[in-house]
Each structure stands twice: as C-alpha cells, then as structure tokens.
Design a protein around this motif. Structure first.
Motif, PDB file in Angstrom:
ATOM      1  N   GLN A 213     -14.869  13.897  -4.304  1.00 17.90           N
ATOM      2  CA  GLN A 213     -13.736  14.823  -4.249  1.00 17.90           C
ATOM      3  C   GLN A 213     -13.236  14.976  -2.811  1.00 17.90           C
ATOM      4  O   GLN A 213     -12.029  14.910  -2.547  1.00 17.90           O
ATOM      5  CB  GLN A 213     -14.138  16.189  -4.803  1.00 17.90           C
ATOM      6  CG  GLN A 213     -14.280  16.249  -6.306  1.00 17.90           C
ATOM      7  CD  GLN A 213     -14.746  17.623  -6.775  1.00 17.90           C
ATOM      8  OE1 GLN A 213     -15.385  18.368  -6.030  1.00 17.90           O
ATOM      9  NE2 GLN A 213     -14.423  17.959  -8.013  1.00 17.90           N
ATOM     10  N   ALA A 214     -14.172  15.224  -1.895  1.00 17.90           N
ATOM     11  CA  ALA A 214     -13.792  15.409  -0.496  1.00 17.90           C
ATOM     12  C   ALA A 214     -13.139  14.150   0.061  1.00 17.90           C
ATOM     13  O   ALA A 214     -12.130  14.221   0.785  1.00 17.90           O
ATOM     14  CB  ALA A 214     -15.018  15.782   0.330  1.00 17.90           C
TER      15      ALA A 214
ATOM     16  N   VAL B 135      -9.787  21.547  -3.766  1.00 18.72           N
ATOM     17  CA  VAL B 135     -10.936  20.819  -3.217  1.00 18.72           C
ATOM     18  C   VAL B 135     -11.286  21.367  -1.844  1.00 18.72           C
ATOM     19  O   VAL B 135     -12.455  21.635  -1.537  1.00 18.72           O
ATOM     20  CB  VAL B 135     -10.630  19.310  -3.139  1.00 18.72           C
ATOM     21  CG1 VAL B 135     -11.765  18.572  -2.425  1.00 18.72           C
ATOM     22  CG2 VAL B 135     -10.433  18.730  -4.531  1.00 18.72           C
TER      23      VAL B 135
ATOM     24  N   THR C   1      -3.310  19.589  -6.069  1.00 15.59           N
ATOM     25  CA  THR C   1      -4.565  18.891  -6.362  1.00 15.59           C
ATOM     26  C   THR C   1      -5.564  19.002  -5.225  1.00 15.59           C
ATOM     27  O   THR C   1      -6.769  19.173  -5.455  1.00 15.59           O
ATOM     28  CB  THR C   1      -4.272  17.396  -6.653  1.00 15.59           C
ATOM     29  OG1 THR C   1      -3.269  17.303  -7.670  1.00 15.59           O
ATOM     30  CG2 THR C   1      -5.525  16.680  -7.114  1.00 15.59           C
TER      31      THR C   1
ATOM     32  N   LEU D  30      -8.575  12.175  -8.455  1.00 17.31           N
ATOM     33  CA  LEU D  30      -9.058  13.492  -8.069  1.00 17.31           C
ATOM     34  C   LEU D  30      -8.962  14.481  -9.223  1.00 17.31           C
ATOM     35  O   LEU D  30      -9.808  15.382  -9.360  1.00 17.31           O
ATOM     36  CB  LEU D  30      -8.258  13.997  -6.864  1.00 17.31           C
ATOM     37  CG  LEU D  30      -8.766  15.249  -6.141  1.00 17.31           C
ATOM     38  CD1 LEU D  30     -10.236  15.119  -5.766  1.00 17.31           C
ATOM     39  CD2 LEU D  30      -7.913  15.510  -4.907  1.00 17.31           C
TER      40      LEU D  30
ATOM     41  N   THR E 247     -14.835  23.077  -2.770  1.00 14.62           N
ATOM     42  CA  THR E 247     -15.886  22.056  -2.817  1.00 14.62           C
ATOM     43  C   THR E 247     -17.020  22.385  -1.844  1.00 14.62           C
ATOM     44  O   THR E 247     -16.785  22.732  -0.686  1.00 14.62           O
ATOM     45  CB  THR E 247     -15.308  20.668  -2.481  1.00 14.62           C
ATOM     46  OG1 THR E 247     -14.362  20.307  -3.503  1.00 14.62           O
ATOM     47  CG2 THR E 247     -16.408  19.611  -2.432  1.00 14.62           C
TER      48      THR E 247
ATOM     49  N   ASP F 110     -15.624  14.793 -10.479  1.00 13.13           N
ATOM     50  CA  ASP F 110     -16.512  15.952 -10.470  1.00 13.13           C
ATOM     51  C   ASP F 110     -17.627  15.845  -9.433  1.00 13.13           C
ATOM     52  O   ASP F 110     -18.418  16.769  -9.266  1.00 13.13           O
ATOM     53  CB  ASP F 110     -17.124  16.183 -11.859  1.00 13.13           C
ATOM     54  CG  ASP F 110     -17.903  14.977 -12.369  1.00 13.13           C
ATOM     55  OD1 ASP F 110     -18.076  14.000 -11.597  1.00 13.13           O
ATOM     56  OD2 ASP F 110     -18.336  15.004 -13.532  1.00 13.13           O
TER      57      ASP F 110
ATOM     58  N   ALA G 166      -9.601  13.757  -1.355  1.00 17.46           N
ATOM     59  CA  ALA G 166      -8.694  14.775  -0.823  1.00 17.46           C
ATOM     60  C   ALA G 166      -8.300  14.470   0.622  1.00 17.46           C
ATOM     61  O   ALA G 166      -7.115  14.553   0.984  1.00 17.46           O
ATOM     62  CB  ALA G 166      -9.343  16.153  -0.913  1.00 17.46           C
TER      63      ALA G 166
ATOM     64  N   PRO H 289     -18.823  16.099  -5.713  1.00 17.53           N
ATOM     65  CA  PRO H 289     -18.279  16.761  -4.520  1.00 17.53           C
ATOM     66  C   PRO H 289     -17.948  15.814  -3.377  1.00 17.53           C
ATOM     67  O   PRO H 289     -16.905  15.966  -2.723  1.00 17.53           O
ATOM     68  CB  PRO H 289     -19.382  17.749  -4.122  1.00 17.53           C
ATOM     69  CG  PRO H 289     -20.150  17.995  -5.382  1.00 17.53           C
ATOM     70  CD  PRO H 289     -20.099  16.711  -6.140  1.00 17.53           C
TER      71      PRO H 289
END
Length: 388
Positions: free
Chosen positions: A313-314, A344, A340, A304, A348, A308, A317, A310
């Motif tokens: 990332q989701a 997000v 971290t 994470l 995000t 980059d 997370a 999205p």
C-alpha cells in the motif's frame, strides 16, 4: 513532488584513483565476504551489512556460490567521472552529481574492478551507498568475473541492471526487472542505428564518454529485458544463447530494443501487481514513478483499491504521488488519486514507526498545505519504496 534520479553505474575494469590497498582497512568479516572501509572514514558496518548480505545471498542463488571471499569496499559518497572508464571516489552523503549531456543529472555510486598491482585499485566491489539493488548489481559483476565470463559490455551491464531492479521483502531480494528510468530515457533519446551499433561495439577497455557509458547500461538492459520476457529465465547463459541464435545480432538487438520501448510494455509488466505474492507486487510497484506515465499511475491506483498489504500500500501510494509531481493529470484522475492515496498516508501502519511517521507527514503536508512539514525528509525516510 520531485525525486532525484539516481544512476547506479557499475564500471567494469575501471582504474579508479585510489591511494592503494593500504587506504582500505578490513572492518568486518562475514561468511563469504569482508567489509573494508577507507582509513579515517566513519561508515555504519551494520547498514552496509543489511544491504550487502541479502544481495550476496541473491547473487549466489542465481549464479552459484562465490569461489573466493569477496572484498566489499564501503564509503559514504560517490564517484566523480572523468570519462566513461575513469573516475575517482569522493566523499559526501549525496555523492557526486554529474550532468550527463543529453540526459541530465545522475550519480555514480558504485563500481566493480578486477584490481591490479602497485598503486592501482584493489579488486572487489566498491559501494558508496548502503543499498541492496546497487550491491546486487556490483556482486553480479564480481561473480561473472570469477566465472571467467567474457561477455559483451552491453550484455553484462544489462544483465546486472535487470537483476539489480527489485525490492527487499523481509530480508529477501525479489527481482522485478523493469528498470523504469532507462525505459523512459531510451524512448526520449530515440537513438539512431549508428549510435546503437557504436554502443553495442564497446567493451570495458574501449575509450568512451560518460554519456555512452550511461547509454550502454540502458541499451543493454532493454535488450536483456526482452530476452528475459521471451525466455522467462534469469540465467545469463540462456539469455545470451537466445540472442546468439540469430545470424544478425545487430538486427536482433534492434528488434528487442523496439519491443521493450513499446508504450504498452510497462503496462503489461505491471500485471505483476495482481500477483498473489506481496513481495512480487512490492517489487513491481517500486520506482514506477520514473516512467512519468499517467497510464502507469492509473494502474497503481487500481491496484491500491484492492491492496491489503501495508508495505505494498505504502509503495503504491508513494509512487502514485511521485508520478503526479512529474506529469499533468486530468481532473478526474487527480481526484481519484487523492481519494485513494490519502487514506493510505493517514491510516497505514508499517513495522518501522519512522516510516509510519513519514507517511503521516506526507498526509498532513498534502492535505493541509502547511509549509512547516518537511516533505523531503519524509520522502527520504520512505526511499526504499521509490528509489531503485
């Protein structure tokens, strides 16, 4: 954060107590497959099309085109299991949750049957939820049946589980293969040789319990997963031939099970989080909370820090958060997680505004501890990132 474990069990050659073919009406006709709905039941044809179509395309890509049109029977609910080979369809959005002895709560949401005559079930795929991975699993059974493949039950179920683990990325199903719940459950079960031999001997007509049905799926996945790691192939003939090269099939199965269940196996597999393709990274991250592993969570957090995309990332997370709800973390790792994950959840932007809103809800709930935020609804809106 406690997420419900869902079993998507495909029960080949099972005779379910349906009201005969007349209770299913064709709702939609697509190229290569038709959608059937139970009389009097409201089902979103669009939702099931969005789930089944990419699954259909993925299975044809892997196993070749279907020779005949596939009947897909859709309803909202699950299956109430009587034993490992019999059950009945039940309606209800959450499906039927059963307590599997020694394993815990699980849901059966789909199955495949070759059908029969008279009052027996019509042949085809039956799915009680509009989910791509579930549809892949069942369509694998349908295509193998069409090919006339006479496969050991453990292998067919394991192969379907392998291909049904992945993620949908811009309309394409991406196979990952690491089924996290079976990995954790098999490590906890510590099956002895006699039970493993019993599971390996089962076929679709064998009398067996719901527990045995669950475990034959899991055991099959563990063996097929090791075959896949060794060969790099997703072609079932290659995988099965590699297993059958050995004279002692049981010894080979035991060795492969042992390798799959090594503590470092999922950590090594999560090297896929470094793949340049975001679709591969998404598929690798999805569902990893089911490992209940602080080490796996650390790997998610490391990824994470560098991610980059999205969607990825989701996914990272949400699975890191869910892991924290299952295991005890040290103070340092817990602090790292919040530092971290919070950005997000707060920043995000996803293509779906409802998913973006769900991320914000999680941020506010965990940041401010306000009980008025519906975290469960937010998680359900983000289920494509964690439920596999």
């Amino acid at each position: 954060m406690k997420l419900e474990t869902t079993l998507r069990a495909a029960l080949a050659a099972t005779l379910f107590l349906l009201a005969g073919c007349s209770s299913w009406q064709r709702a939609e006709q697509y190229e290569g497959w038709s959608l059937y709905v139970r009389s009097g039941e409201e089902v979103s044809s669009e939702e099931f099309h969005q789930a089944v179509q990419p699954a259909f395309e993925a299975v044809e890509s892997l196993l070749g085109p279907f020779e005949d049109g596939v009947r897909v029977h859709a309803w909202n609910g699950g299956v109430e299991m009587q034993d490992g080979t019999r059950g009945k369809i039940t309606s209800g959005g959450d499906g039927t949750i059963a307590d599997v002895p020694g394993i815990g709560p699980a849901r059966v949401r789909a199955f495949h049957t070759r059908g029969g005559n008279g009052f027996m079930a019509p042949g085809g795929v039956f799915v009680g939820t509009a989910d791509v991975g579930t549809s892949v699993h069942e369509l694998i059974h349908a295509r193998l049946a069409e090919q006339g493949a006479d496969l050991p039950l453990w292998f067919e179920e394991g192969y379907a589980m392998l291909l049904g683990d992945g993620a949908l990325h811009h309309g394409e199903w991406i196979v990952d293969g690491l089924a996290c719940w079976p990995w954790r459950e098999l490590r906890e079960q510590q099956l002895d040789r006699a039970e493993i031999e019993r599971l390996l001997s089962l076929d679709s007509g064998s009398s067996h319990t719901v527990r045995e049905n669950v475990l034959v799926h899991f055991l099959g996945w563990a063996i097929v997963f090791d075959l896949h790691r060794e060969t790099g192939s997703l072609e079932w003939r290659t995988l099965l031939a590699t297993h059958r090269v050995t004279a002692d099939h049981t010894a080979d199965a035991l060795a492969r099970l042992s390798r799959t269940l090594e503590e470092d196996t999922p950590i090594a597999w999560l090297e896929r989080l470094d793949d340049p393709n975001p679709a591969v990274r998404l598929a690798a991250a999805r569902g990893t909370w089911k490992l209940h592993s602080p080490r796996a969570q650390m790997r998610l957090l490391e990824a994470l820090d560098e991610e980059d995309d999205p969607e990825v990332q989701a996914c990272l997370a949400v699975n890191a958060l869910a892991t924290a709800g299952q295991v005890r973390l040290g103070r340092r790792q817990s602090g790292w997680m919040w530092r971290t994950v919070f950005p997000v959840l707060r920043l995000t932007e996803l293509d779906d505004p409802d998913e973006t809103s769900a991320l914000r809800t999680l941020y506010r709930a965990y940041r401010y501890g306000n009980a008025r935020y519906d975290t469960q609804a937010a998680l359900e809106r983000l289920d494509r990132f964690w439920e596999d």
